[in-house]
Design an enzyme around this catalytic site. Structure first.
Site, short mmCIF file in Angstrom:
data_model
loop_
_atom_site.label_atom_id
_atom_site.label_comp_id
_atom_site.label_asym_id
_atom_site.label_seq_id
_atom_site.Cartn_x
_atom_site.Cartn_y
_atom_site.Cartn_z
N SER A 148 0.84 -1.19 0.00
CA SER A 148 0.00 0.00 0.00
C SER A 148 0.88 1.24 0.00
O SER A 148 2.01 1.21 0.50
CB SER A 148 -0.90 0.02 1.23
OG SER A 148 -1.61 1.25 1.34
N TYR A 161 -1.74 -0.19 10.29
CA TYR A 161 -1.87 -0.60 8.90
C TYR A 161 -0.63 -0.21 8.10
O TYR A 161 -0.11 -1.01 7.30
CB TYR A 161 -3.12 0.03 8.28
CG TYR A 161 -3.37 -0.35 6.85
CD1 TYR A 161 -3.77 -1.64 6.52
CD2 TYR A 161 -3.20 0.57 5.82
CE1 TYR A 161 -4.01 -2.01 5.20
CE2 TYR A 161 -3.45 0.22 4.51
CZ TYR A 161 -3.84 -1.07 4.20
OH TYR A 161 -4.06 -1.43 2.89
#
Length: 268
Positions: A148, A161
């Site tokens: 990501s 995250y």
């Protein structure tokens, strides 16, 4: 594979974790259009069954349903054994299973943190390890790991995250080096916000996608980029372009980068 083939993945076996939704599902459809034989992995058998019927119509090739909880090592062992019963090899692995949680460092439930790392990091690592062993025997293969932009660019309410995806990126970098002598490729996919149901879990406000509409990526467009990269030695797929540029500039001027993030990137 011939460039002028309308079914460029005919005869190729593509295994996808997280295939029941999001990026995994989008890649399943795109790979099917190219004639791939698919191994569809996720927890939801019902969703995978419907998907397998759809993609078989597109590909004219088999699509196997293999249920798995990527957060469990034992479940991964069982899934890999099932894969080996169904096919002789896996040519492509896409590790797309994962979830996020947009909350502050002190406000995130610790059980959520442990589950996040179990699925997004440890599950991805273990699945890569198991399938890489099969690919080493064949001296051929391509592993795609979904990282990501959060693993490259810090933003508030994404500490755990971001840490998980940074681990995925660095793991993939080392895996790429270790598998290169065996003719196996490794590509990390680092998208910004993708318009999928990922945010129905991660974003409790329900407003994040609207707030970042200018940077949102269509999962079908990303799937096409991924499938076009199969068999090509590309280190990373970084999208959208503006965030890819920002991820390069941030380490060069992190103090300024922090100020910009606080001004423009705090949208969760």
């Amino acid at each position: 594979m011939l460039e002028n083939d309308t079914k460029t993945l005919t005869g190729q076996v593509v295994a996808i974790t997280g295939a029941s939704s999001g990026i995994g599902q989008a890649v399943a459809y795109e790979a099917a259009r190219q004639g791939a034989t698919l191994i569809l992995l996720a927890r939801s058998v019902d969703k995978l069954t419907v998907l397998s019927q759809d993609v078989t119509l597109l590909s004219g090739a088999p699509a196997y349903v293999v249920p798995v909880d990527v957060g469990s090592r034992e479940a991964i062992d069982d899934a890999v054994a099932a894969i080996q019963d169904k096919v002789e090899r896996v040519d492509v692995l896409l590790n797309a299973a994962g979830f996020g949680d947009f909350e502050s460092v002190t406000g995130t439930d610790w059980a959520t943190v442990k589950q996040l790392f179990a699925v997004d990091v440890l599950g991805l690592m273990y699945f890569s390890r198991k399938i890489a062993g099969m690919m080493i025997d064949a001296h051929y293969g391509h592993i795609f790991n979904v990282g990501s932009m959060a693993g490259k660019l810090p933003t508030p309410k994404s500490a755990y995250y971001s840490a998980a995806k940074a681990a995925v990126i660095q793991f993939s970098n080392v895996l790429r080096l270790e598998l290169k002598p065996f003719g196996i490729l490794v590509t990390t996919i680092n998208p910004g916000p993708v318009a999928t149901n990922f945010f129905s879990i991660a974003d409790k406000t329900g407003q994040y996608l609207d707030n970042v509409a200018a940077f949102t990526i269509d999962p079908g467009d990303l799937a096409k980029k991924i499938v076009r990269t199969i068999g090509r030695p590309r280190r990373e797929i970084n999208v959208p372009g503006i965030m890819a540029v920002a991820s390069v500039l941030y380490p060069l001027a992190p103090t300024i980068g922090d100020q910009i993030v606080l001004l423009f990137g705090n949208r969760k």
